[in-house]
Structure formats: structure tokens, C-alpha cells
Design an enzyme around this catalytic site. Structure first.
Site, PDB file in Angstrom:
ATOM      1  N   ASP A   1       0.725  -1.745   0.077  1.00 14.31           N
ATOM      2  CA  ASP A   1       0.357   0.206   0.042  1.00 14.31           C
ATOM      3  C   ASP A   1       1.285   1.247  -0.183  1.00 14.31           C
ATOM      4  OD1 ASP A   1       0.766  -0.675   2.149  1.00 14.31           O
ATOM      5  OD2 ASP A   1      -0.989  -1.202   3.406  1.00 14.31           O
TER       6      ASP A   1
ATOM      7  N   ASP B   1      -6.915  -2.275  15.001  1.00 16.18           N
ATOM      8  CA  ASP B   1      -8.586  -2.844  14.242  1.00 16.18           C
ATOM      9  C   ASP B   1      -8.515  -3.474  13.366  1.00 16.18           C
ATOM     10  OD1 ASP B   1      -7.541  -1.986  11.499  1.00 16.18           O
ATOM     11  OD2 ASP B   1      -9.254  -0.588  10.942  1.00 16.18           O
TER      12      ASP B   1
ATOM     13  N   HIS C   1      -7.021  -4.775  10.612  1.00 16.01           N
ATOM     14  CA  HIS C   1      -7.298  -5.007   8.894  1.00 16.01           C
ATOM     15  C   HIS C   1      -5.379  -5.397   8.819  1.00 16.01           C
ATOM     16  CE1 HIS C   1      -4.751  -0.550   9.217  1.00 16.01           C
ATOM     17  NE2 HIS C   1      -3.747  -1.841   9.446  1.00 16.01           N
TER      18      HIS C   1
ATOM     19  N   GLU D   1      -9.582  -2.276   5.489  1.00 14.99           N
ATOM     20  CA  GLU D   1     -10.381  -1.633   6.687  1.00 14.99           C
ATOM     21  C   GLU D   1     -11.420  -2.111   6.956  1.00 14.99           C
ATOM     22  OE1 GLU D   1      -8.111   0.246   8.547  1.00 14.99           O
ATOM     23  OE2 GLU D   1      -7.957   1.661   7.867  1.00 14.99           O
TER      24      GLU D   1
END
Ligand code: PGA
Length: 260
Positions: free
Chosen positions: A67, A136, A138, A143
């Protein structure tokens, strides 16, 4: 999924580096999927040391990063281009033309994402994908709520991710809101997945990934669908696992296991 808990971050990093080195020693032109963030830094340091001291060769290796932040050029200190160059690429003998990192400044994100997916395929697919995990749950910037069959695309970051990553920026409002990221479906096509997790702030996400249901709300749980995934943890990240004894038992019994 193989779960391996190491006493320390350093031990975890060494184990992951040895796995990568084994792949390169068997397949010198392997395609590696790279991750950024603080977690894989130790792994990169060990690989760099192996390159310097043991001649680990990257001359035929191709890499694809997961990313990049939208809006940050490759020279920006917090861009993942800069991170990878500074922490890894400039220290090993990889050919610059074999390095692929999503562009955070393309004028056409949709076309770029399609091209990135095609390039991965043209290079033969990713042999080993290194992954971190967000608090979280991910993987890459997928997400909660990201489709488990998603492909490389533009993604809006969760507020919790922006907060987590604000430690790298002078002010929280400098953290980009968008990123370009490989999708969960893209990641699942890699031949082997190696996820690294360290620190107590990852413990609940790690437990949900390994022992919870497969759900788009914890995109790392998609590793349960992969036939060859390994999770390397330090003690603190493993602290919420209910089946910890079993993972340690499996590892202990491994060398003597009957061959099929
Ligand atoms: P970290 O990030 O290694 O900096 O904790 C991991 C991630 O968000 O994937």
C-alpha cells in the site's frame, strides 16, 4: 494456519527473516510482497544483515508493496516509498526496476490499480507476502468492512488507523485520509502469507483473526481461508489467545510428526 509465538520481538523477526531467506535460497527470483509499519522493521534489519554477512542475494528478486498513502510523493518522509528505500531497498542488491510500490500521486487511480494487479500476475504472482495487522484487524489498508474478495483500489482509512499512524507525523491532521491498497482478494492469491504481530495493542485483533469467525470486520481473519498462512507473534500480541497451549504443542511436536 500455523501460529508461532516467540518470546521477543527480536526472536520473531529472526524467524520471519529465516523463512524469507529459505525461500530466496530455493527460488532466487522469488516475488516478495512487502509490508510497512513498525512491525516488519526487525525482519528487514535481519535480512539486511544476512545480505551483508552471508551474501543473501536479492539481485533477481521482485517486490510488490501492499500500500501507499494517497497524496504523498516518493520523497515524502512518511511515504511508504521512502520507508522501503530507507529501511530496506538501499541496503540490499535489489534491481530498482524490480521494485513495485503503489503510486500515491497517480493522476488515474483506477487505471493504476488495474495495472498493479496485472503486473503482479505478469511477474508470476507473489511467492511470500509479508503482512502486519492493524489494531482494528486490518491487513494492508483493508479496513473493517472491506470485501474479502477486494482488489487493489483506493480506500478511505478508518479513524483508528489515522490515530495509530499519527505517531509518525508531526500532527494528526497530516495523516492522509486515503490510501491505495492491495485488496484482501489480491493478498489471498499469494502462495504463502506470513503475518507478524507484536505488542499488547494488537492482542485483541490477533485473537479475533485466529480464533474468531471469518469476517470482513476483521480483514486479517481472511487468513483462515488461505491454505498456507503463518502467523508469527511475540508474547504480548499472543496474550488473548485461548488455544495458546495447542499452538505451542503443535510446534513442539512438529519435527517428529509422521510424514504423509
Ligand atoms: P504497525 O502497523 O506495524 O506500525 O503496527 C501494522 C499495520 O497497520 O498493518
Amino acid at each position: 494456519m500455523e501460529v508461532v509465538v516467540h518470546k521477543t520481538y527480536e526472536e520473531m523477526s529472526r524467524a520471519a527473516a529465516h523463512l524469507v531467506a529459505d525461500v530466496l535460497n530455493t527460488k532466487p527470483n522469488a516475488v516478495l510482497g512487502m509490508a510497512t509499519g513498525s512491525t516488519p522493521l526487525g525482519l528487514y534489519q535481519v535480512l539486511v544483515r544476512m545480505h551483508r554477512e552471508e551474501g543473501l542475494d536479492f539481485s533477481q528478486v521482485t517486490t510488490f508493496n501492499l500500500d501507499e498513502y494517497v497524496g504523498l510523493g516518493p520523497k515524502h518522509e512518511q511515504s511508504y516509498h521512502h520507508f522501503m528505500h530507507d529501511n530496506f531497498f538501499k541496503h540490499v542488491n535489489i534491481a530498482p526496476s524490480n521494485i513495485y510500490i503503489p503510486s500515491g500521486t497517480t493522476s488515474n487511480y483506477r487505471a493504476f490499480c488495474e495495472w498493479y494487479e496485472q503486473r503482479i500476475k505478469q511477474c508470476g504472482g507473489i511467492d511470500v507476502q509479508i503482512l502486519g495487522i492493524g489494531s482494528d484487524g486490518h491487513i494492508a489498508f483493508n479496513e473493517p468492512g472491506s470485501s474479502l474478495s477486494s482488489r487493489t483500489r483506493l480506500k478511505t482509512l478508518a479513524r483508528s488507523t489515522i490515530e495509530d499512524n499519527s505517531r509518525f507525523f508531526k500532527h494528526a491532521d497530516e495523516v492522509p485520509i486515503y490510501a491505495i491498497t492491495m485488496g484482501v482478494g489480491t493478498i489471498l492469491e499469494a502462495r504463502t502469507l506470513v503475518l507478524l504481530g507484536c505488542g499488547a495493542n494488537k492482542a485483541s485483533a490477533v485473537a479475533a483473526m485466529i480464533e474468531g469467525p471469518v469476517t470482513a470486520m476483521i480483514t486479517a481473519s481472511a487468513l483462515q481461508l488461505h491454505p498456507s498462512s503463518m502467523v508469527f507473534l511475540d508474547e504480548t500480541a499472543a496474550s488473548n489467545l485461548k488455544m495458546r497451549d495447542y499452538y505451542d504443542w503443535v510446534l513442539k511436536m512438529k519435527p517428529g510428526a509422521p510424514q504423509v
